[in-house]
Design a protein around this motif. Structure first.
Motif, PDB file in Angstrom:
ATOM      1  N   GLU A   1       0.816  -1.339  -0.272  1.00  0.00           N
ATOM      2  CA  GLU A   1       0.175  -0.369   0.001  1.00  0.00           C
ATOM      3  C   GLU A   1       0.784   1.510   0.232  1.00  0.00           C
ATOM      4  O   GLU A   1       0.296   2.203  -0.740  1.00  0.00           O
ATOM      5  N   ASN A   2       1.641   0.802   0.548  1.00  0.00           N
ATOM      6  CA  ASN A   2       2.977   2.912   1.541  1.00  0.00           C
ATOM      7  C   ASN A   2       3.475   2.361  -0.562  1.00  0.00           C
ATOM      8  O   ASN A   2       4.136   3.655  -0.388  1.00  0.00           O
ATOM      9  N   ARG A   7      -5.225   4.938   0.058  1.00  0.00           N
ATOM     10  CA  ARG A   7      -4.935   4.221  -0.654  1.00  0.00           C
ATOM     11  C   ARG A   7      -5.853   3.012  -1.204  1.00  0.00           C
ATOM     12  O   ARG A   7      -7.239   3.387  -0.675  1.00  0.00           O
ATOM     13  N   HIS A   9       1.139   4.777  -2.161  1.00  0.00           N
ATOM     14  CA  HIS A   9       0.680   5.470  -1.767  1.00  0.00           C
ATOM     15  C   HIS A   9       2.255   6.605  -2.718  1.00  0.00           C
ATOM     16  O   HIS A   9       0.842   7.990  -2.386  1.00  0.00           O
TER      17      HIS A   9
END
Length: 280
Positions: free
Chosen positions: A54-55, A193, A58
């Motif tokens: 997710e990061n 996200r 993002h």
């Protein structure tokens, strides 16, 4: 001497049921999607691999923020100016649509769906759920579900509930475009996200099903409710596979997430009860 069989009383088809009693099918549909929402949260937020994927996306979105040009930049600037009072106005419009039609029950249910979708989202995001810091440079601020996506999705679903049946198709198409675009926007501009947007789709579908649990005059579509409870979690799971397991680029990721939100509106429109003429 000939005899004639006594006429049999009319009964609804197996795929539908009258709305004058509590609906276990609608309750089961809501419960199943709540479980799917929990699984989504655990996989994406409560595990290090989920947070890492997710990061990754993002961070890409944050790096590209502000690079849009032309009509896309105009659309992004318009979304930036949205305020809570716009949501209040939208909920009021949902209720007014039902009241103008003389359908007080539909007006109330539409308002509950519109306001309840955002209300449940904020309750989950700000009170019940948290984002543990499982990575060295992770963020501890929870963002699941997406409030902006839930707001537009809730209004789209609320209008479908309060509006007339003959307008469901254009309302569903317009709502799918608006809600799907918002879901894609909040990912592309680094606000949320992918899992946040997918969670919003599940929240909207859950609230819609819960509203159909209570008795009301109308003819529920049991098969369509079951299909809604299967399609939305299934689409969300497929999106996770494409985005995270498949290592999809940012553009593909926000388009896929937006498509899940749009599909939620279209599938929900088919699961709404058939109205009984002259009744709310």
């Amino acid at each position: 001497m000939s005899t004639t069989a006594a006429p049999q009383p009319w009964s609804p088809p197996r795929s539908a049921s009258t709305g004058r009693s509590w609906s276990p099918v609608a309750l089961g549909a809501a419960w199943g999607q709540l479980v799917a929402l929990g699984v989504l949260y655990v996989v994406c937020v409560r595990t290090a691999p989920g947070q890492r994927e997710e990061n990754r996306l993002h961070s890409l979105a944050l790096e590209n923020r502000g690079s849009e040009t032309g009509w896309l930049r105009t659309a992004f600037d318009l979304v930036d100016r949205l305020q809570p009072q716009h949501l209040v106005l939208g909920v009021a419009v949902v209720g007014l649509v039902g009241l103008v039609r003389g359908r007080f029950g539909a007006a109330v249910r539409g308002v509950v769906v519109a306001a309840g979708t955002l209300g449940l989202t904020e309750l989950l995001k700000l009170v019940l759920l948290e984002r543990p810091n499982l990575l060295e440079h992770g963020s501890a601020a929870n963002s699941l579900p997406s409030g902006h996506t839930s707001a537009v999705l809730g209004l789209a679903l609320g209008l479908l509930v309060a509006g007339p049946r003959w307008l469901r198709l254009p309302l569903a198409l317009a709502g799918a475009v608006a809600a799907g675009a918002m879901g894609a926007f909040v990912i592309a501009d680094g606000w949320h996200r992918v899992s946040d947007v997918l969670a919003s789709a599940l929240v909207g579908s859950i609230v819609l099903c819960l509203v159909q649990v209570v008795p009301h005059r109308g003819e529920r579509r049991r098969a369509a409710l079951v299909r809604l409870a299967l399609v939305v979690p299934g689409a969300a799971a497929a999106a996770l596979v494409v985005v995270y397991a498949g290592g999809a680029p940012l553009t593909t990721s926000y388009l896929v997430a937006g498509a899940v939100v749009a599909l939620t509106v279209l599938t929900a429109a088919q699961a709404l009860p058939r109205e009984v003429r002259g009744r709310a």
